[in-house]
Design an enzyme around this catalytic site. Structure first.
Site, mmCIF file in Angstrom:
data_model
loop_
_atom_site.group_PDB
_atom_site.id
_atom_site.type_symbol
_atom_site.label_atom_id
_atom_site.label_comp_id
_atom_site.label_asym_id
_atom_site.label_seq_id
_atom_site.Cartn_x
_atom_site.Cartn_y
_atom_site.Cartn_z
ATOM 1 N N ASN A 76 6.339 -5.993 -12.767
ATOM 2 C CA ASN A 76 4.973 -6.513 -12.633
ATOM 3 C C ASN A 76 4.149 -6.231 -13.881
ATOM 4 O O ASN A 76 3.424 -7.094 -14.370
ATOM 5 C CB ASN A 76 4.295 -5.896 -11.406
ATOM 6 C CG ASN A 76 4.887 -6.424 -10.114
ATOM 7 O OD1 ASN A 76 4.996 -7.627 -9.919
ATOM 8 N ND2 ASN A 76 5.306 -5.521 -9.246
ATOM 9 N N HIS A 95 1.582 4.201 -18.857
ATOM 10 C CA HIS A 95 1.787 2.931 -19.566
ATOM 11 C C HIS A 95 0.840 2.914 -20.770
ATOM 12 O O HIS A 95 -0.381 2.990 -20.600
ATOM 13 C CB HIS A 95 1.463 1.727 -18.684
ATOM 14 C CG HIS A 95 2.305 1.630 -17.460
ATOM 15 N ND1 HIS A 95 3.667 1.450 -17.499
ATOM 16 C CD2 HIS A 95 1.975 1.678 -16.150
ATOM 17 C CE1 HIS A 95 4.143 1.384 -16.280
ATOM 18 N NE2 HIS A 95 3.141 1.527 -15.432
ATOM 19 N N ALA A 143 -1.292 -2.186 -12.467
ATOM 20 C CA ALA A 143 -1.188 -0.778 -12.872
ATOM 21 C C ALA A 143 -1.443 -0.555 -14.364
ATOM 22 O O ALA A 143 -1.181 0.523 -14.874
ATOM 23 C CB ALA A 143 0.193 -0.252 -12.484
HETATM 24 N N1 LIG Z 1 0.737 -6.329 -10.261
HETATM 25 C C1 LIG Z 1 1.029 -5.018 -10.184
HETATM 26 O O1 LIG Z 1 0.802 -4.238 -11.118
HETATM 27 C C2 LIG Z 1 1.605 -4.490 -8.913
HETATM 28 C C3 LIG Z 1 1.500 -3.128 -8.585
HETATM 29 C C4 LIG Z 1 2.030 -2.688 -7.371
HETATM 30 C C5 LIG Z 1 2.688 -3.591 -6.540
HETATM 31 N N2 LIG Z 1 2.810 -4.886 -6.912
HETATM 32 C C6 LIG Z 1 3.534 -5.866 -6.093
HETATM 33 O O2 LIG Z 1 2.695 -6.293 -5.029
HETATM 34 C C7 LIG Z 1 3.483 -6.548 -3.869
HETATM 35 C C8 LIG Z 1 2.930 -5.736 -2.684
HETATM 36 O O3 LIG Z 1 2.951 -4.374 -3.010
HETATM 37 P P1 LIG Z 1 2.749 -3.248 -1.864
HETATM 38 O O4 LIG Z 1 2.781 -1.936 -2.575
HETATM 39 O O5 LIG Z 1 1.596 -3.598 -0.983
HETATM 40 O O6 LIG Z 1 4.128 -3.446 -1.067
HETATM 41 P P2 LIG Z 1 4.499 -2.955 0.409
HETATM 42 O O7 LIG Z 1 5.984 -2.858 0.440
HETATM 43 O O8 LIG Z 1 3.693 -1.777 0.807
HETATM 44 O O9 LIG Z 1 4.046 -4.198 1.342
HETATM 45 C C9 LIG Z 1 4.589 -5.477 1.256
HETATM 46 C C10 LIG Z 1 4.438 -6.147 2.619
HETATM 47 O O10 LIG Z 1 4.761 -7.538 2.479
HETATM 48 C C11 LIG Z 1 5.647 -7.935 3.502
HETATM 49 N N3 LIG Z 1 6.473 -9.030 2.969
HETATM 50 C C12 LIG Z 1 7.387 -8.959 1.973
HETATM 51 N N4 LIG Z 1 7.900 -10.182 1.704
HETATM 52 C C13 LIG Z 1 7.289 -11.040 2.563
HETATM 53 C C14 LIG Z 1 7.388 -12.448 2.768
HETATM 54 N N5 LIG Z 1 8.223 -13.220 2.056
HETATM 55 N N6 LIG Z 1 6.601 -13.005 3.728
HETATM 56 C C15 LIG Z 1 5.754 -12.224 4.453
HETATM 57 N N7 LIG Z 1 5.623 -10.901 4.308
HETATM 58 C C16 LIG Z 1 6.383 -10.305 3.369
HETATM 59 C C17 LIG Z 1 6.445 -6.672 3.862
HETATM 60 O O11 LIG Z 1 6.929 -6.737 5.196
HETATM 61 C C18 LIG Z 1 5.381 -5.568 3.681
HETATM 62 O O12 LIG Z 1 4.638 -5.342 4.870
HETATM 63 C C19 LIG Z 1 4.936 -6.184 -4.238
HETATM 64 O O13 LIG Z 1 5.654 -7.347 -4.612
HETATM 65 C C20 LIG Z 1 4.777 -5.270 -5.441
HETATM 66 O O14 LIG Z 1 5.884 -5.343 -6.335
HETATM 67 C C21 LIG Z 1 2.268 -5.351 -8.058
#
Ligand SMILES: NC(=O)c1ccc[n+]([C@@H]2O[C@H](COP(=O)([O-])OP(=O)(O)OC[C@H]3O[C@@H](n4cnc5c(N)ncnc54)[C@H](O)[C@@H]3O)[C@@H](O)[C@H]2O)c1
Length: 271
Positions: free
Chosen positions: A192, A222, A124
């Site tokens: 993140n 940000h 982000a």
């Molecule tokens: N790098 C960044 O700037 C940034 C930005 C947004 C989100 N993220 C991170 O990316 C990840 C995914 O984001 P999202 O918005 O797609 O989330 P989301 O909640 O929409 O989807 C996550 C999916 O992963 C599954 N899951 C969670 N833990 C699991 C595990 N240990 N094993 C298998 N499946 C698992 C959940 O059931 C869900 O379907 C999150 O950790 C979020 O914090 C990072």
């Protein structure tokens, strides 16, 4: 063609699969996994051509070149070391997991031993290309200023511990200023962004984070200021929420798709 496995069929996982399905990313999604089977089903129904196979991570490693983690910090510690030992490259979205320095060093060492790459998309924020270039010489300071509507900060440990009445903030208010290592504990929703910035630049202890509540905002902002031997730059992003997940910035799935496009493209543009 690059064979990908995806852990996590949520907002980012579905966006990546759709991008492959539509031909935006020149790769094949060989396998997917989610701890909630209904999320896998939802993903499958949103695809037209692609038919990825549901596989446990340990089995997936035999069939893929690159594992994409878009699940949770727990998935990073549980699955990524084994993927690297099985000689898969990895792309990690839950970068906040690296606020744990031991895990960061462990994954770095295993990747090196196995000659694998660990890709961390910008997520982000914008400006990481500049910080990477600047870090070749000395960087004097990195400051991240995150400005959110007060509701976007509700429930954060810092707000709860200091008994801050978030609904009564009527003007733009600086709530916190400190190191990224403190910020990730007190404002986990920023983890993140702070982690990716710290890893790209001067680390969690030296990266300065400011958190501002602004009732006039509808977007999460940000701003990054970097000073170093190169001079100084400022970057600013005003994030709109993801169309399918209001808690997440739209730029995050786009950055995941862009990173995969970069990996599969002969032209590597930018730092
Ligand atoms: N790098 C960044 O700037 C940034 C930005 C947004 C989100 N993220 C991170 O990316 C990840 C995914 O984001 P999202 O918005 O797609 O989330 P989301 O909640 O929409 O989807 C996550 C999916 O992963 C599954 N899951 C969670 N833990 C699991 C595990 N240990 N094993 C298998 N499946 C698992 C959940 O059931 C869900 O379907 C999150 O950790 C979020 O914090 C990072």
């Amino acid at each position: 063609m690059l064979n990908i496995g995806i852990i996590g069929c949520g907002t980012i996982g579905v966006s990546i699969c759709k991008a492959v399905d539509e031909g935006t990313i020149d790769a094949h999604v060989r396998a997917i996994y989610d701890r909630h089977k209904e999320h896998v089903k939802n993903m499958e129904t949103s695809l037209e051509h692609l038919q990825p196979e549901l596989m446990e991570p340990a089995k997936m490693f035999e069939h893929i070149d690159l594992l994409v983690e878009c699940a949770s910090q727990q998935a990073v510690s549980e699955i990524i070391p084994a993927a690297l030992r099985a000689k898969c490259d990895v792309m990690i979205m839950s970068v906040g997991a690296f606020a744990d320095h031991e895990l960061y060093n462990e994954i770095r060492d295993i990747a090196k031993e196995n000659d694998c790459k660990v890709y961390l998309p910008s997520g982000a924020i914008v400006g990481l290309d500049g910080i990477r270039s600047a870090s070749v010489e000395e960087i004097y300071s990195v400051t991240l200023t995150t400005e959110k509507p007060p509701s976007g900060l509700a429930g954060a440990p810092y707000i709860v511990q200091n008994d801050i009445d978030i609904d009564n903030i009527k003007n733009k208010t600086l709530l916190f200023e400190g190191s990224a290592s403190e910020a990730v504990k007190l404002f986990p929703a920023n983890v993140n962004v702070a982690a990716t910035l710290s890893i790209a630049g001067i680390g969690f202890e030296k990266t300065n984070v400011r958190i501002i509540a602004n009732p006039e905002l509808t977007r999460n902002i940000h701003e990054i200021n970097v000073k170093g031997a190169f001079g100084e730059f400022n970057s600013k992003v005003e994030n709109v929420p993801s169309p399918t997940n209001p808690r997440s910035s739209f730029l995050a799935p786009l950055s995941a798709i862009a990173t995969l496009k970069k990996i599969t493209d002969p032209f590597q543009v930018g730092t």
